[in-house]
Scaffold this active site. Structure first.
Site, short mmCIF file in Angstrom:
data_model
loop_
_atom_site.label_atom_id
_atom_site.label_comp_id
_atom_site.label_asym_id
_atom_site.label_seq_id
_atom_site.Cartn_x
_atom_site.Cartn_y
_atom_site.Cartn_z
N ASP A 14 0.80 -1.22 0.00
CA ASP A 14 0.00 0.00 0.00
C ASP A 14 0.84 1.27 0.00
O ASP A 14 0.42 2.30 0.53
CB ASP A 14 -0.97 0.01 1.21
N LYS A 17 1.82 1.92 -5.13
CA LYS A 17 2.30 1.28 -6.37
C LYS A 17 1.34 1.54 -7.53
O LYS A 17 1.76 1.78 -8.65
CB LYS A 17 2.46 -0.24 -6.16
N GLY A 41 -4.59 -4.45 -3.60
CA GLY A 41 -5.57 -3.41 -3.87
C GLY A 41 -4.79 -2.19 -4.31
O GLY A 41 -4.08 -1.60 -3.51
N HIS A 42 -4.85 -1.87 -5.59
CA HIS A 42 -4.05 -0.78 -6.13
C HIS A 42 -4.96 0.35 -6.57
O HIS A 42 -5.82 0.16 -7.43
CB HIS A 42 -3.18 -1.29 -7.29
N GLN A 222 1.88 -6.23 -3.15
CA GLN A 222 2.39 -6.27 -1.76
C GLN A 222 3.69 -5.47 -1.64
O GLN A 222 3.89 -4.53 -2.40
CB GLN A 222 2.59 -7.72 -1.28
N THR A 237 3.14 -12.62 2.89
CA THR A 237 2.36 -13.32 1.87
C THR A 237 3.17 -14.49 1.30
O THR A 237 4.24 -14.83 1.83
CB THR A 237 1.87 -12.33 0.79
P1 GDP Z 1 -0.75 0.19 -3.48
O1 GDP Z 1 -1.31 -1.10 -2.96
O2 GDP Z 1 0.72 0.31 -3.25
O3 GDP Z 1 -1.13 0.46 -4.91
O4 GDP Z 1 -1.41 1.34 -2.61
P2 GDP Z 1 -2.97 1.47 -2.20
O5 GDP Z 1 -3.71 1.98 -3.37
O6 GDP Z 1 -3.47 0.24 -1.54
O7 GDP Z 1 -2.85 2.53 -1.03
C1 GDP Z 1 -2.30 3.78 -1.22
C2 GDP Z 1 -3.39 4.83 -0.92
O8 GDP Z 1 -2.80 6.10 -0.84
C3 GDP Z 1 -4.43 4.92 -2.01
O9 GDP Z 1 -5.66 5.29 -1.45
C4 GDP Z 1 -3.91 6.05 -2.91
O10 GDP Z 1 -4.92 6.72 -3.63
C5 GDP Z 1 -3.31 6.95 -1.86
N1 GDP Z 1 -2.17 7.77 -2.25
C6 GDP Z 1 -1.11 7.47 -3.04
N2 GDP Z 1 -0.20 8.47 -3.01
C7 GDP Z 1 -0.71 9.41 -2.17
C8 GDP Z 1 -0.23 10.66 -1.68
O11 GDP Z 1 0.86 11.12 -1.99
N3 GDP Z 1 -1.05 11.33 -0.80
C9 GDP Z 1 -2.25 10.85 -0.40
N4 GDP Z 1 -2.97 11.58 0.46
N5 GDP Z 1 -2.72 9.67 -0.83
C10 GDP Z 1 -1.95 8.97 -1.70
P1 IMO Z 2 -0.94 -4.34 -2.07
O1 IMO Z 2 -0.51 -4.92 -3.42
C1 IMO Z 2 -0.97 -4.71 2.27
C2 IMO Z 2 -0.87 -8.78 3.89
C3 IMO Z 2 -2.06 -9.29 4.67
C4 IMO Z 2 -1.39 -10.29 5.60
C5 IMO Z 2 -0.30 -10.90 4.72
C6 IMO Z 2 -0.69 -12.21 4.05
O2 IMO Z 2 -2.22 -3.60 -2.15
O3 IMO Z 2 0.18 -3.58 -1.46
P2 IMO Z 2 -2.31 -12.88 2.06
O4 IMO Z 2 -3.77 -12.63 1.84
O5 IMO Z 2 -1.43 -12.36 0.98
O6 IMO Z 2 -2.01 -14.32 2.37
O7 IMO Z 2 -1.94 -12.07 3.41
O8 IMO Z 2 -0.01 -9.92 3.73
N1 IMO Z 2 -1.16 -8.27 2.53
C7 IMO Z 2 -1.14 -6.98 2.19
N2 IMO Z 2 -0.97 -5.87 2.93
N3 IMO Z 2 -1.13 -4.59 0.94
C8 IMO Z 2 -1.27 -5.69 0.16
O9 IMO Z 2 -1.28 -5.65 -1.19
C9 IMO Z 2 -1.33 -6.96 0.80
N4 IMO Z 2 -1.50 -8.23 0.36
C10 IMO Z 2 -1.37 -9.02 1.42
O10 IMO Z 2 -2.71 -8.27 5.37
O11 IMO Z 2 -0.75 -9.64 6.68
MG MG Z 3 -2.85 -1.74 -1.73
#
Ligand code: GDP
Ligand code: IMO
Ligand code: MG
Length: 433
Positions: A14, A17, A41-42, A222, A237
């Site tokens: 998170d 990416k 979740g991207h 991840q 994971t």
């Molecule tokens: P990922 O899994 O690495 O793709 O990241 P996620 O989408 O799960 O989580 C990142 C969250 O931060 C998302 O809600 C993005 O929209 C948000 N985000 C990314 N960059 C920024 C930033 O610079 N500032 C803020 N406030 N939100 C951001």
């Molecule tokens: P993105 O791509 C954050 C965490 C879970 C748990 C561990 C194992 O959005 O960054 P799993 O379901 O993979 O067997 O869970 O990894 N986890 C993540 N945490 N972002 C993710 O994906 C994750 N995918 C798995 O919370 O601790």
């Molecule tokens: Mg994510």
């Protein structure tokens, strides 16, 4: 300048990416997911639309060629739902799905939950999407692949065999569990029919794409600390959720991979269980969680938050050969003063030279911090204005904070991010890709 670029997270996922894969996808021909499944979740925010992608690569909003490569585990139902959602948004689907990616079945999701319960305090708090059980079956060599899914006569005997074993296993935990194998078969046969047009040998496809000089972005799911080999085992994971997963997960030789970008947040977040040395459990944590919107994209769980930990990030930079870093969510630290960054750990009165990968050792370490002055809160419009004006428009306190990160990690910064939108990005080095 490199023709190919990899985007990895250097923490627990998170890191942003999705935002940056989409950003670089603007200059790419192909975007590839090579590990994980719909545990990811991207989030991408662009042109007033917010996309939350679980298995589709983050090149989909820009209608780029998207590849789900062999290192992924695929829940066909979820993939088809994402395809339908993108179609409703009038997006053209340019998908290539590897015939050797593994298939997640409903009994994998059930086992994920049951295994988690049995693991007790060793559970990782998984997303319960069947990821671990599906990768386990892959390693045990009785998993089913996309090739099996699209060939029902090949799928049937393999599914029967796997189901028999999985039923016995599930019945250890839950003796009453049963399900109709015929209905699973029919359901998955229909998914296979729908997915068949997208299925190819992606290793040939990607090698040809790269050899013809096209630009490829590899998008990790991840983060490095969740990786099966170089993360906080067992609290992570089941895939190599870093740059090390690319070659095995795609069939692209290491020498063709190109540059690696590692993303970090301005602080740390973690969803799930396990060690978190710099975790904050106080009002500051609540403030960061709210300002950063730190709730899981997949499960909606509140994310644990804490200070930035550069000691474990240094390890990720080393094992992944990270060329540049990106720092995201700087805006989410607004109004917090002072800020802290962990630069190392102390154990038994001694400062450690190398990051201890064993959770049991990390548990007894004390993080060492440097303090920094924070920055004031701003409106979204003001953050956007700063992004548009560029680095010089940033408050001095942010400049000091990010320069300290750069010096500590001895790695140049390519971009800074001050908001979720594609436009809320500050470019420091545009020549990487
Ligand atoms: P990922 O899994 O690495 O793709 O990241 P996620 O989408 O799960 O989580 C990142 C969250 O931060 C998302 O809600 C993005 O929209 C948000 N985000 C990314 N960059 C920024 C930033 O610079 N500032 C803020 N406030 N939100 C951001
Ligand atoms: P993105 O791509 C954050 C965490 C879970 C748990 C561990 C194992 O959005 O960054 P799993 O379901 O993979 O067997 O869970 O990894 N986890 C993540 N945490 N972002 C993710 O994906 C994750 N995918 C798995 O919370 O601790
Ligand atoms: Mg994510």
């Amino acid at each position: 300048m490199s023709n190919n670029l990899t985007i990895i997270g250097l923490s627990w996922g998170d890191e942003g990416k999705g935002k940056f894969t989409d950003y670089f996808a603007q200059r790419a021909d192909v975007v590839v997911r090579y590990n994980g499944g719909n545990n990811a979740g991207h989030t991408i925010k662009a042109n007033g639309i917010k996309y939350k992608l679980k298995i589709m690569p983050s090149g989909a909003p820009l209608e780029k060629e998207c590849v789900i490569a062999n290192g992924c585990v695929v829940d066909p139902k979820i993939l088809l739902e994402e395809i339908d959602t993108l179609k409703k948004l009038h997006k053209k689907i340019n998908l290539k799905l590897s015939s050797t990616a593994h298939v997640i079945f409903p009994f994998h999701n059930i086992l994920d939950g049951l295994e988690e319960t049995s693991k007790g305090r060793f559970s990782a708090g998984t997303t319960k999407r069947g990821i671990g059980p599906t990768y386990s079956d892959k390693a045990a060599r009785w998993g089913l692949r996309i090739f099996d899914l699209i060939n029902p006569e090949i799928m049937r005997p393999k599914l029967e065999q796997l189901y028999k074993i999985k039923k016995q296993l599930i019945n250890i935990f839950d003796p009453s569990w049963d399900t109709d194998i015929n209905s699973i078969f029919e359901e998955y046969k229909s998914y296979g029919e729908r997915l068949k047009p997208y299925v190819i040998d992606t290793a040939y496809y990607l090698n040809n794409v790269i050899d013809s000089g096209k630009k490829v972005v590899f998008e990790a799911a991840q983060g490095n600390l969740l990786g099966i080999d170089h993360g906080y085992y067992p609290f992570g994971t089941s895939s190599n959720s870093n740059a090390l997963g690319i070659s095995a997960g795609t069939g692209i030789p290491p020498k063709k991979i190109g540059r690696i970008i590692g993303i970090i947040k301005a602080y740390t977040s973690r969803v799930g269980e396990g060690n978190f040395p710099t975790e904050l459990i106080n009002e500051t944590a609540e403030q960061i969680r709210e300002q950063g919107g730190e709730y899981g994209t997949v499960t909606g769980r509140p994310r644990r938050v804490g200070w930035l930990d550069l000691f474990n990030i240094e390890y990720g930079i080393m094992v992944n050969g990270v060329d540049r870093i990106i720092i995201t969510l700087l805006d989410a630290l607004e109004g917090i003063n002072p800020l802290k960054i962990c630069t190392g750990y102390e154990l038994n009165g001694k400062v450690l030279k190398s990051w201890p990968i064993q959770p049991e050792i990390v548990d007894i370490c004390t993080p060492l911090y440097k303090s920094f002055q924070g920055w004031e809160a701003r409106t979204r419009e003001e953050w956007l204005e700063i992004a548009q004006k560029g680095y010089d428009a940033l408050p001095e306190t942010i400049k000091i904070y990010v320069q300290a990160i750069k010096e500590e990690l001895q790695t140049d910064i390519a971009f800074l991010s001050v908001g979720p939108d594609r436009k809320e990005t500050i470019v420091l080095d545009n020549n990487i890709f």
